[in-house]
Design a protein around this motif. Structure first.
Motif, short mmCIF file in Angstrom:
data_model
loop_
_atom_site.label_atom_id
_atom_site.label_comp_id
_atom_site.label_asym_id
_atom_site.label_seq_id
_atom_site.Cartn_x
_atom_site.Cartn_y
_atom_site.Cartn_z
N SER A 250 -4.19 9.83 -2.52
CA SER A 250 -3.79 10.58 -3.71
C SER A 250 -2.55 10.01 -4.38
N LYS A 251 -1.94 8.99 -3.75
CA LYS A 251 -0.71 8.36 -4.24
C LYS A 251 0.50 9.29 -4.20
N LYS A 252 0.38 10.38 -3.46
CA LYS A 252 1.55 11.25 -3.29
C LYS A 252 2.62 10.55 -2.45
N ILE A 253 2.17 9.69 -1.57
CA ILE A 253 3.07 8.78 -0.84
C ILE A 253 2.70 7.37 -1.25
N GLU A 254 3.67 6.64 -1.79
CA GLU A 254 3.44 5.27 -2.26
C GLU A 254 3.72 4.29 -1.12
N VAL A 255 2.68 3.59 -0.68
CA VAL A 255 2.88 2.64 0.42
C VAL A 255 2.71 1.19 -0.02
N GLY A 256 1.92 0.95 -1.08
CA GLY A 256 1.66 -0.43 -1.50
C GLY A 256 2.93 -1.19 -1.82
N GLU A 257 3.87 -0.53 -2.49
CA GLU A 257 5.10 -1.21 -2.88
C GLU A 257 6.08 -1.37 -1.72
N MET A 258 5.77 -0.74 -0.60
CA MET A 258 6.60 -0.94 0.59
C MET A 258 6.22 -2.22 1.33
N ILE A 259 5.05 -2.77 1.01
CA ILE A 259 4.61 -4.00 1.67
C ILE A 259 5.26 -5.18 0.94
N THR A 260 6.26 -5.76 1.56
CA THR A 260 7.03 -6.83 0.91
C THR A 260 6.57 -8.22 1.31
N HIS A 261 5.91 -8.35 2.45
CA HIS A 261 5.49 -9.67 2.92
C HIS A 261 4.10 -9.59 3.55
N ARG A 262 3.33 -10.65 3.30
CA ARG A 262 2.02 -10.81 3.91
C ARG A 262 1.99 -12.19 4.56
N GLU B 84 -9.96 3.98 -3.03
CA GLU B 84 -8.59 3.95 -3.55
C GLU B 84 -7.61 3.30 -2.58
N ILE B 85 -8.00 3.15 -1.32
CA ILE B 85 -7.10 2.62 -0.30
C ILE B 85 -7.48 1.18 0.02
N THR B 86 -6.57 0.25 -0.22
CA THR B 86 -6.82 -1.15 0.14
C THR B 86 -6.63 -1.31 1.65
N TYR B 87 -7.10 -2.43 2.17
CA TYR B 87 -6.90 -2.69 3.60
C TYR B 87 -5.40 -2.74 3.93
N ALA C 64 1.05 9.87 16.74
CA ALA C 64 0.42 10.75 15.76
C ALA C 64 -0.93 11.19 16.28
N SER C 65 -1.29 12.43 15.98
CA SER C 65 -2.61 12.94 16.37
C SER C 65 -3.63 12.56 15.30
N PRO C 66 -4.92 12.69 15.60
CA PRO C 66 -5.93 12.44 14.56
C PRO C 66 -5.72 13.30 13.32
N ASP C 67 -5.26 14.53 13.48
CA ASP C 67 -5.00 15.38 12.31
C ASP C 67 -3.88 14.80 11.45
N ASP C 68 -2.86 14.24 12.09
CA ASP C 68 -1.77 13.61 11.33
C ASP C 68 -2.30 12.38 10.58
N ILE C 69 -3.18 11.63 11.22
CA ILE C 69 -3.78 10.46 10.57
C ILE C 69 -4.60 10.88 9.35
N LYS C 70 -5.39 11.95 9.50
CA LYS C 70 -6.19 12.44 8.36
C LYS C 70 -5.29 12.84 7.20
N GLU C 71 -4.17 13.50 7.51
CA GLU C 71 -3.24 13.91 6.45
C GLU C 71 -2.63 12.68 5.78
N ALA C 72 -2.30 11.66 6.58
CA ALA C 72 -1.73 10.43 6.02
C ALA C 72 -2.71 9.77 5.06
N ILE C 73 -3.98 9.73 5.44
CA ILE C 73 -5.00 9.12 4.58
C ILE C 73 -5.07 9.85 3.24
N LYS C 74 -5.04 11.17 3.27
CA LYS C 74 -5.09 11.96 2.03
C LYS C 74 -3.88 11.67 1.15
N LEU C 75 -2.70 11.61 1.74
CA LEU C 75 -1.48 11.38 0.97
C LEU C 75 -1.46 9.99 0.34
N ILE C 76 -1.99 9.00 1.06
CA ILE C 76 -2.03 7.64 0.53
C ILE C 76 -3.09 7.53 -0.57
#
Length: 338
Positions: free
Chosen positions: A298-310, A134-137, A284-296
């Motif tokens: 599950s789409k509870k935190i939307e990050v894809g639309e925050m990426i405006t430029h590549r 579910e998580i793109t690069y 961030a600690s590894p535990d914070d990173i693990k929580e971030a991965i879960k939130l992304i």
């Protein structure tokens, strides 16, 4: 392989370097996406150690595995944290992982703005995370920023119904908005940039205020004649610091997520009388990173639309220009040339 060597925000040179050789316990990762962090364009901070290869928000594909690595395989999609704790020192024994000396000194080789990166054994053990389908690069390049936001908000102990004033509505500000919204807080966002105020609203801010028209009366008028219970500073301008210090309610808290180049002066008598707390957050600690991965995931935190430029690695100078000017952009992500 190609690498981008940072000298200044306007001087980033594409050079050829040998592909890193890995040893036992290490892995080699082919970069697929690497975010440009706000600290990467903080020139007063970065030029002290220039020239160097930056990039610490990196996700990619494992290209080679060192002897003894059992939990990973070639071809795995991973996010790699650049800083990891040792889990052996006094600070780690107290659960204060971001105070660990190893976290502040370790890194992968070279930075994420290169085609291939050698991941040292400690980072393989404690900082390499498999990515769900579910998580793109590109989404994964947002894991570290979100992990830092999670770590920062842990310092605050946000409660339902509190009013949170977020000063600065760039990437970190909007991640703070989304995370605070999950905790049922009322959110007031401030920025000088109309584009970012619009984005703050889209991502969940209940109210937005143009920094040029900011006043305590405005905050009180939308908050039942009270100041903010919590203030999160995501901008380094002196005015942001001044507004934060004046805008916090009695018994409130200020989190300096971003800091100015100069020292911060605090009105100690008022803060003593009103029992106001001030805290800072780094990393961030590894535990914070693990929580971030879960939130992304599950789409509870939307990050894809925050990426405006590549931008491609060879065009990274353009990416740094966009990120440093920060006009109509949020996250800029560097991708490989091919």
């Amino acid at each position: 392989m190609k690498v981008a060597v940072y000298y200044s925000n306007t001087d980033i040179r594409i050079e050829e370097r040998p592909r890193p050789r890995i040893s036992s316990g290490e892995i080699l990762v082919k970069m697929k996406a690497s975010g440009i962090c706000g600290t990467d364009v903080m020139e007063w901070y970065r030029r002290k150690k220039a020239p160097r290869i930056l990039g610490h928000e990196m996700a990619g594909e494992i290209a080679a595995i060192g002897r003894g690595v059992k939990s990973l395989k070639k071809g795995d999609r991973v996010f790699v944290s650049h800083h990891v704790p040792c889990y052996r020192c006094h600070h780690c024994s107290q659960g204060n992982y971001t105070a660990c000396g190893s976290l502040h000194t370790g890194n992968y080789d070279p930075g994420g703005f290169s085609e291939f990166i050698r991941i040292p054994e400690e980072n393989v053990k404690y900082g390499t995370f498999l990515l769900q389908d579910e998580i793109t690069y590109e989404d994964a390049a947002m894991i570290e920023p979100l992990g830092c936001v999670i770590a920062g908000q842990k310092e605050l102990g946000l409660n339902r119904g509190q009013t949170v004033l977020i000063i600065g509505s760039g990437v970190s500000g909007i991640l703070h908005i989304q995370l605070a919204k999950l905790k049922k807080a009322k959110i007031i966002a401030v920025d000088i940039n109309k584009y970012k105020l619009k984005k703050a609203s889209e991502f969940g801010a209940d109210y937005v205020i143009d920094a040029q028209k900011y006043s305590l009366d405005k905050v009180k008028s939308i908050n039942n004649d009270r100041l903010a219970d919590v203030v999160i500073v995501c901008a380094s301008a002196q005015q942001a610091v001044d507004n934060a210090i004046s805008s916090v309610e009695r018994k409130g808290k200020i989190l300096f997520f971003a800091v100015p180049e100069t020292d911060i002066r605090i009105p100690s008598q008022r803060f003593w009388r009103d029992e106001i707390s001030v805290t800072f957050s780094y990393g961030a600690s590894p535990d914070d990173i693990k929580e971030a991965i879960k939130l992304i995931a599950s789409k509870k935190i939307e990050v894809g639309e925050m990426i405006t430029h590549r931008v491609k690695l060879s065009d990274i100078s353009k990416g740094f220009q966009i990120a440093s000017e920060s006009k109509e952009s949020l996250k800029v992500v560097v991708i490989p040339d091919n």
